[in-house]
Design a protein around this motif. Structure first.
Motif, mmCIF file in Angstrom:
data_model
loop_
_atom_site.group_PDB
_atom_site.id
_atom_site.type_symbol
_atom_site.label_atom_id
_atom_site.label_comp_id
_atom_site.label_asym_id
_atom_site.label_seq_id
_atom_site.Cartn_x
_atom_site.Cartn_y
_atom_site.Cartn_z
ATOM 1 N N ALA A 67 0.822 -1.212 0.000
ATOM 2 C CA ALA A 67 0.000 0.000 0.000
ATOM 3 C C ALA A 67 0.854 1.259 0.000
ATOM 4 O O ALA A 67 0.509 2.252 -0.658
ATOM 5 C CB ALA A 67 -0.928 -0.005 1.219
ATOM 6 N N PHE A 68 1.974 1.228 0.718
ATOM 7 C CA PHE A 68 2.848 2.403 0.792
ATOM 8 C C PHE A 68 3.600 2.640 -0.516
ATOM 9 O O PHE A 68 4.249 3.673 -0.674
ATOM 10 C CB PHE A 68 3.839 2.250 1.943
ATOM 11 C CG PHE A 68 3.225 2.507 3.297
ATOM 12 C CD1 PHE A 68 1.934 2.988 3.408
ATOM 13 C CD2 PHE A 68 3.939 2.261 4.458
ATOM 14 C CE1 PHE A 68 1.357 3.225 4.650
ATOM 15 C CE2 PHE A 68 3.385 2.505 5.702
ATOM 16 C CZ PHE A 68 2.082 2.985 5.801
ATOM 17 N N VAL A 69 3.518 1.676 -1.439
ATOM 18 C CA VAL A 69 4.023 1.913 -2.801
ATOM 19 C C VAL A 69 2.897 2.423 -3.685
ATOM 20 O O VAL A 69 3.059 3.386 -4.440
ATOM 21 C CB VAL A 69 4.630 0.631 -3.399
ATOM 22 C CG1 VAL A 69 5.072 0.878 -4.840
ATOM 23 C CG2 VAL A 69 5.805 0.159 -2.576
ATOM 24 N N LEU A 70 1.725 1.790 -3.595
ATOM 25 C CA LEU A 70 0.634 2.069 -4.520
ATOM 26 C C LEU A 70 0.193 3.526 -4.505
ATOM 27 O O LEU A 70 0.180 4.191 -5.551
ATOM 28 C CB LEU A 70 -0.568 1.171 -4.192
ATOM 29 C CG LEU A 70 -0.504 -0.275 -4.669
ATOM 30 C CD1 LEU A 70 -1.644 -1.085 -4.067
ATOM 31 C CD2 LEU A 70 -0.572 -0.333 -6.188
ATOM 32 N N VAL A 71 -0.169 4.032 -3.332
ATOM 33 C CA VAL A 71 -0.783 5.364 -3.273
ATOM 34 C C VAL A 71 0.191 6.472 -3.660
ATOM 35 O O VAL A 71 -0.115 7.285 -4.541
ATOM 36 C CB VAL A 71 -1.399 5.610 -1.883
ATOM 37 C CG1 VAL A 71 -1.901 7.049 -1.772
ATOM 38 C CG2 VAL A 71 -2.549 4.647 -1.644
ATOM 39 N N PRO A 72 1.379 6.564 -3.042
ATOM 40 C CA PRO A 72 2.279 7.655 -3.450
ATOM 41 C C PRO A 72 2.761 7.542 -4.890
ATOM 42 O O PRO A 72 2.904 8.556 -5.579
ATOM 43 C CB PRO A 72 3.447 7.565 -2.453
ATOM 44 C CG PRO A 72 3.357 6.218 -1.861
ATOM 45 C CD PRO A 72 1.927 5.827 -1.892
ATOM 46 N N ALA A 73 3.000 6.307 -5.370
ATOM 47 C CA ALA A 73 3.453 6.151 -6.756
ATOM 48 C C ALA A 73 2.343 6.548 -7.729
ATOM 49 O O ALA A 73 2.599 7.226 -8.731
ATOM 50 C CB ALA A 73 3.898 4.713 -7.017
ATOM 51 N N GLN A 74 1.106 6.132 -7.466
ATOM 52 C CA GLN A 74 -0.004 6.536 -8.329
ATOM 53 C C GLN A 74 -0.208 8.043 -8.300
ATOM 54 O O GLN A 74 -0.491 8.665 -9.326
ATOM 55 C CB GLN A 74 -1.283 5.824 -7.887
ATOM 56 C CG GLN A 74 -1.323 4.352 -8.245
ATOM 57 C CD GLN A 74 -2.592 3.682 -7.756
ATOM 58 O OE1 GLN A 74 -3.291 4.206 -6.882
ATOM 59 N NE2 GLN A 74 -2.894 2.519 -8.301
ATOM 60 N N THR A 75 -0.054 8.642 -7.119
ATOM 61 C CA THR A 75 -0.211 10.090 -7.009
ATOM 62 C C THR A 75 0.871 10.816 -7.791
ATOM 63 O O THR A 75 0.606 11.818 -8.474
ATOM 64 C CB THR A 75 -0.160 10.520 -5.531
ATOM 65 O OG1 THR A 75 -1.146 9.785 -4.793
ATOM 66 C CG2 THR A 75 -0.436 12.011 -5.386
ATOM 67 N N LEU A 76 2.104 10.316 -7.731
ATOM 68 C CA LEU A 76 3.194 10.926 -8.496
ATOM 69 C C LEU A 76 2.921 10.849 -9.994
ATOM 70 O O LEU A 76 3.177 11.806 -10.729
ATOM 71 C CB LEU A 76 4.521 10.237 -8.151
ATOM 72 C CG LEU A 76 5.173 10.637 -6.826
ATOM 73 C CD1 LEU A 76 6.333 9.715 -6.500
ATOM 74 C CD2 LEU A 76 5.645 12.089 -6.880
#
Length: 361
Positions: A276-285
């Motif tokens: 989850a800590f990869v998914l959200v910030p990476a998608q936001t970037l």
């Protein structure tokens, strides 16, 4: 969504034919290739930039909650109570409902269409030939490769989607061969992974207030590699814990099997949080770094890359697990992920520290 509803009903009426099932899956994948980029590109149009992280977190929470609840609880109960066809009818009805919910968006879309098109871009986007299609793809790839942070985010998202599918493929074998449980219990054994994903998605917004948004995915991917290696060596680790507990209290020590199960459940929980800590910030970037005029193309290319790179390991991981053992494959994958990403993380931390030094100077 309407097309997905129709395709889902195809499993009910044509489910007795294997070629028909393959055709339905092909059509569904084609629809998804068009739907997902449009869905993702619409989110920044509906929220302010400062709300994008929370919007992506909410989007992923609802998506993965539905996956976990549907896969582990709702679908098995529905199939057992009403038969195999009922979940397809329910899914089709939900797609139709989603299509109806999209009716609340046109007023917003109309205002967006009033924004003038960027210079050099046709007001109507259409593909007149395969040559133009490949030209669009090349333009999107060039846009991605020119931005190192955007490239890194897409690599991270591709890796996560690939790992989730690989773990899904290996899960029954891990449950039966490593944990010595029934393969039918796989969904319940991996429930902590889903719970960790949901908990991480909920906490990711606050986490980025502590850890910079571009560093959190790098830290988390490195942690995923370490955790996968730990899952691979969990059998000897659990035996060590069993021996330690038995020397402390020989009357109440846990069985070695319980040590192994407890350790793996805990590691799966941590893996879910790291995912989850990869998914959200990476998608936001990706959403932030892709300009409005190319966001749809960038998301389409991301989905295309993810689909292409997922096929290769899925073809070989099962054979490798049979030949060398599931735990050895997990350890090898963990090292292949942790070592290069740890090196990249070190470089990113040094660059971030240097930027902080320049700001304070």
């Amino acid at each position: 969504n309407i097309l997905r509803a129709v395709a889902t009903l195809g499993f009910v009426f044509l489910g007795g034919s294997l070629p028909a099932i393959y055709a339905i899956l092909f059509v569904s994948s084609t629809i998804n290739q068009l739907f997902s980029p449009a869905e993702g590109a619409s989110i920044p149009m509906l929220v302010r930039r400062d709300q994008l992280m929370n919007a992506m977190s909410l989007f992923n929470v609802t998506f993965y909650s539905a996956v976990v609840l549907g896969f582990i609880l709702i679908a098995p109960a529905a199939i057992k109570a009403a038969g195999i066809d009922v979940p397809f009818y329910v899914t089709s009805a939900m797609y139709a409902g989603a299509a109806g919910l999209c009716a609340v968006l046109p007023s917003r879309v109309v205002r967006l269409r009033e924004v003038p098109a960027p210079a050099g871009v046709e007001p109507e986007w259409r593909i007149d030939s395969f040559g133009q299609f490949f030209h669009e793809v090349r333009e999107g790839l060039a846009y991605i490769l020119e931005n190192a942070e955007l490239t890194a985010a897409i690599i991270q998202l591709t890796l996560i989607s690939t790992l989730l599918l690989i773990m899904g493929e290996m899960a029954p074998g891990f449950t039966s061969r490593v944990l010595d449980l029934r393969a039918e219990d796989t969904a319940y054994i991996f429930l902590p992974l889903g719970a960790g994903v949901i908990a991480g998605l909920i906490a990711s917004g606050r986490m980025t207030a502590i850890v910079p948004k571009h560093l959190l995915p790098r830290i988390s991917v490195t942690a995923i590699g370490v955790l996968m290696f730990a899952v691979g060596i969990s059998p000897p680790l659990s035996r060590l814990g069993y021996r330690i507990s038995s020397t402390v209290d020989t009357d109440s020590h846990l069985q070695a099997a319980n040590w192994l199960l407890g350790l793996d459940l805990f590691l799966f929980l941590l893996l879910g949080i790291a995912f989850a800590f990869v998914l959200v910030p990476a998608q936001t970037l990706v959403q932030e770094l892709a300009g409005d005029e190319v966001r749809g193309r960038v998301l389409s290319i991301q989905l295309m890359i993810s689909s292409a790179f997922t096929i290769i390991p899925l073809l070989f991981v099962g054979g490798l697990a049979d030949a060398y053992g599931i735990t050895n494959v997990l350890m090898g994958m963990g090292l292949l992920i942790a070592l290069p990403f740890a090196y990249q993380l070190r470089k990113a931390l040094m660059a971030y520290q240097a930027s902080l030094t320049r700001r304070s100077a």
